[in-house]
Scaffold this motif. Structure first.
Motif, PDB file in Angstrom:
ATOM      1  N   PRO A 107       0.804  -1.235   0.000  1.00 26.25           N
ATOM      2  CA  PRO A 107       0.000   0.000   0.000  1.00 26.25           C
ATOM      3  C   PRO A 107       0.829   1.273   0.000  1.00 26.25           C
ATOM      4  CG  PRO A 107      -0.934  -1.600   1.521  1.00 26.25           C
ATOM      5  CD  PRO A 107       0.379  -2.171   1.064  1.00 26.25           C
ATOM      6  N   GLU A 108       1.946   1.259   0.718  1.00 27.15           N
ATOM      7  CA  GLU A 108       2.762   2.471   0.797  1.00 27.15           C
ATOM      8  C   GLU A 108       3.529   2.744  -0.492  1.00 27.15           C
ATOM      9  OE1 GLU A 108       5.170  -1.005   2.336  1.00 27.15           O
ATOM     10  OE2 GLU A 108       3.109  -0.253   2.528  1.00 27.15           O
ATOM     11  N   ARG A 136       0.844   6.480  -8.249  1.00 24.30           N
ATOM     12  CA  ARG A 136      -0.139   7.562  -8.241  1.00 24.30           C
ATOM     13  C   ARG A 136      -1.429   7.113  -8.912  1.00 24.30           C
ATOM     14  NH1 ARG A 136      -1.998  10.986 -11.864  1.00 24.30           N
ATOM     15  NH2 ARG A 136      -0.510  10.234 -13.428  1.00 24.30           N
ATOM     16  N   PRO A 150      -6.650  -0.614   3.172  1.00 20.50           N
ATOM     17  CA  PRO A 150      -5.850   0.583   2.898  1.00 20.50           C
ATOM     18  C   PRO A 150      -5.771   0.928   1.421  1.00 20.50           C
ATOM     19  CG  PRO A 150      -4.438  -1.266   3.500  1.00 20.50           C
ATOM     20  CD  PRO A 150      -5.840  -1.687   3.786  1.00 20.50           C
ATOM     21  N   LEU A 151      -5.769  -0.079   0.545  1.00 19.00           N
ATOM     22  CA  LEU A 151      -5.668   0.182  -0.889  1.00 19.00           C
ATOM     23  C   LEU A 151      -6.949   0.809  -1.433  1.00 19.00           C
ATOM     24  CD1 LEU A 151      -3.832  -3.090  -1.929  1.00 19.00           C
ATOM     25  CD2 LEU A 151      -2.913  -0.777  -2.151  1.00 19.00           C
ATOM     26  N   LYS A 185      -9.191   2.384   0.266  1.00 14.20           N
ATOM     27  CA  LYS A 185      -9.348   3.716   0.861  1.00 14.20           C
ATOM     28  C   LYS A 185      -8.613   4.764   0.037  1.00 14.20           C
ATOM     29  CE  LYS A 185      -8.687   6.350   5.122  1.00 14.20           C
ATOM     30  NZ  LYS A 185      -8.202   6.326   6.528  1.00 14.20           N
ATOM     31  N   GLN A 186      -7.376   4.435  -0.375  1.00  9.24           N
ATOM     32  CA  GLN A 186      -6.628   5.371  -1.222  1.00  9.24           C
ATOM     33  C   GLN A 186      -7.367   5.636  -2.525  1.00  9.24           C
ATOM     34  OE1 GLN A 186      -2.272   4.923  -1.598  1.00  9.24           O
ATOM     35  NE2 GLN A 186      -2.415   3.266  -0.092  1.00  9.24           N
ATOM     36  N   ASN A 241     -10.493   7.819  -2.045  1.00 10.49           N
ATOM     37  CA  ASN A 241     -10.155   9.218  -1.747  1.00 10.49           C
ATOM     38  C   ASN A 241      -9.995  10.057  -3.011  1.00 10.49           C
ATOM     39  OD1 ASN A 241     -10.236   8.891   1.018  1.00 10.49           O
ATOM     40  ND2 ASN A 241      -8.044   8.556   1.247  1.00 10.49           N
TER      41      ASN A 241
END
Length: 452
Positions: free
Chosen positions: A210-211, A215, A239-240, A242-243, A246
């Protein structure tokens, strides 16, 4: 021979084949393969008798099958066919329905709608989602990804239906480095080239980090995996996604076999957050043990699906949620009925038990082979076991010897640059005795190869 006698004969031969799957060679020998030359006939000027055609098909063809409908076929995450699913297929074949809409086939429409409802229930995905029954995860992915592109362009005020692709805003795709080839194929068919695709780095287990996610923005389709094809691992969905949410990107999940982990309480946590995606694909002919070819494309944006896939014509109009308006096919057989039959007969508990059954067998196989001196290359979080023996040559020798034995079949693969073989546990027929038999066979072959 009349029609009913011919069908009875076919059923009789089919029953004999199914009854023998436990004793048949899992992969045909050279003699059986050589006999396939009998099918290399010129088109006859005068047709053969129907019974002769059926006899050739059985007496030559049956011995040249890969016995994926048996207990010791561990290749390609192929499940055996549940008896009720096979029986339902016989009814579907007798009905011979064009299952495009209620108007064409009331029975297919009603049953497939119920099957779709149950699939969303047992996989616990958004209940408002559209569900299309397709031939494979490949075609279902093609449908879902085409909807994704069209919808992302619509959000950019670009009407794909009237303006086409020339001059359209660029749509980018982010894929895991180890993405399944069927997703790549679907993207290629849709016209996505290498310049349109960015590959996300994965960790030692094959999951997107995830980090390190490249882009993404509102013109991005992010593809994630529920059950990586080699390791069976799952991307970290929460987490993926969610990114992605967003920035209003589209998230598609390839869950050909792994999505069924949601049906089992012990493995469900592997899929936490996957329900937040926009679209998903999964197969019935893998872990649900329905006949080939049975797969599902699911999309939470039902209106977007029906707008993209609509195939109404002046001679054939139907509701937006008819199958012909949810997928690629207009003329189609009622492939969702075998999934309905499997789910109705197994029930929620039965599907959970099937997943638990195979996951436990994968662990048993892993432990047995590891104790025998094999190297295991994955954590075995699900139903996949990656194995090697010493050198690449020895690994290949063992796999070829196992195939030649006729007792077992599994395929080769490459994991992190190393030649290994992959054992997939996904058949309802596989017993603990079959696992013990596989461990003993591979252990004996290992001993023999290491002596050479």
């Amino acid at each position: 021979m009349n029609e009913l006698d011919l069908l009875n004969e076919a059923d009789s031969r089919g029953r004999r084949y199914v009854a023998s799957v436990g004793e048949r060679r899992v992969y045909p020998d050279a003699h059986s393969l050589a006999k396939l030359s009998q099918f290399n006939e010129a088109l006859p000027e005068i047709g053969a008798k129907a019974i002769d055609t059926l006899t050739l098909l059985d007496e030559v063809g049956s011995d040249a099958t890969s016995v994926s409908n048996g207990p010791r076929y561990f290749g390609f995450v192929i499940g055996a066919v549940l008896p009720v699913a096979a029986a339902a297929e016989r009814m579907v074949l007798a009905w011979d329905q064009c299952a495009s809409s209620f108007q064409n086939s009331p029975v297919a429409d009603v049953i497939e709608r119920r099957a779709a409802h149950w699939i969303l229930d047992i996989l616990d995905l958004p209940r408002e989602s559209a569900v299309n029954f397709g031939t494979s995860a490949s075609t279902c992915a093609l449908g879902c990804l085409s909807v994704a592109r069209r919808e992302l362009l619509k959000r950019q005020d670009w009407n794909l239906d009237t303006q086409g692709l020339a001059g359209a805003p660029e749509i980018r795709v982010v894929l895991p480095q180890n993405v399944h080839v069927t997703v790549k194929k679907a993207l290629r068919v849709l016209g996505f080239g290498e310049r349109d695709i960015t590959f996300a780095p994965v960790d030692q287990y094959g999951r997107i980090e995830p980090e390190k996610l490249p882009r993404i923005d509102s013109r991005t389709i992010l593809c994630l995996q529920a059950g990586e094809v080699n390791t069976g691992e799952f991307d970290l969905f929460e987490p993926l996604i969610k990114q992605a949410k967003n920035v209003n990107a589209w998230v598609h999940v390839d869950g050909a076999f792994g999505l069924w982990a949601r049906a089992n309480g012990r493995t469900r946590s592997l899929t936490d957050g996957v329900e937040q995606a926009d679209s998903w694909t999964t197969d019935g002919h893998k872990w649900l043990n329905t006949p080939y070819d049975t797969a599902v494309g699911i999309c939470r944006h039902a209106t977007a699906v029906s707008e993209a896939m609509n195939s109404d014509a002046v001679y054939s109009t139907s509701s937006d949620d008819s199958q012909k308006n949810l997928g690629l096919e207009f003329s189609r057989r009622a492939r969702g009925i075998s999934m309905w039959a499997a789910l109705r007969t197994l029930g929620r508990a039965g599907v959970a038990d099937l997943v638990e059954h195979n996951c436990g067998q994968a662990q048993r196989l892993k432990d047995g082979l590891e104790s025998a001196g094999f190297t295991i290359h994955n954590r075995v979080v699900l139903n996949q076991v990656l194995v090697s023996l010493g050198s690449e040559l020895q690994t290949n020798m063992l796999r070829e010897a196992a195939e030649a034995s006729g007792e077992i079949w599994f395929g080769p693969t490459v994991w992190q640059g190393k030649t290994v073989f992959r054992l997939s546990l996904s058949s309802w027929r596989t017993t603990e005795g079959d696992i013990d038999r596989a461990i003993k066979l591979l252990t004996d072959l290992r001993t023999s190869i290491l002596k050479t």
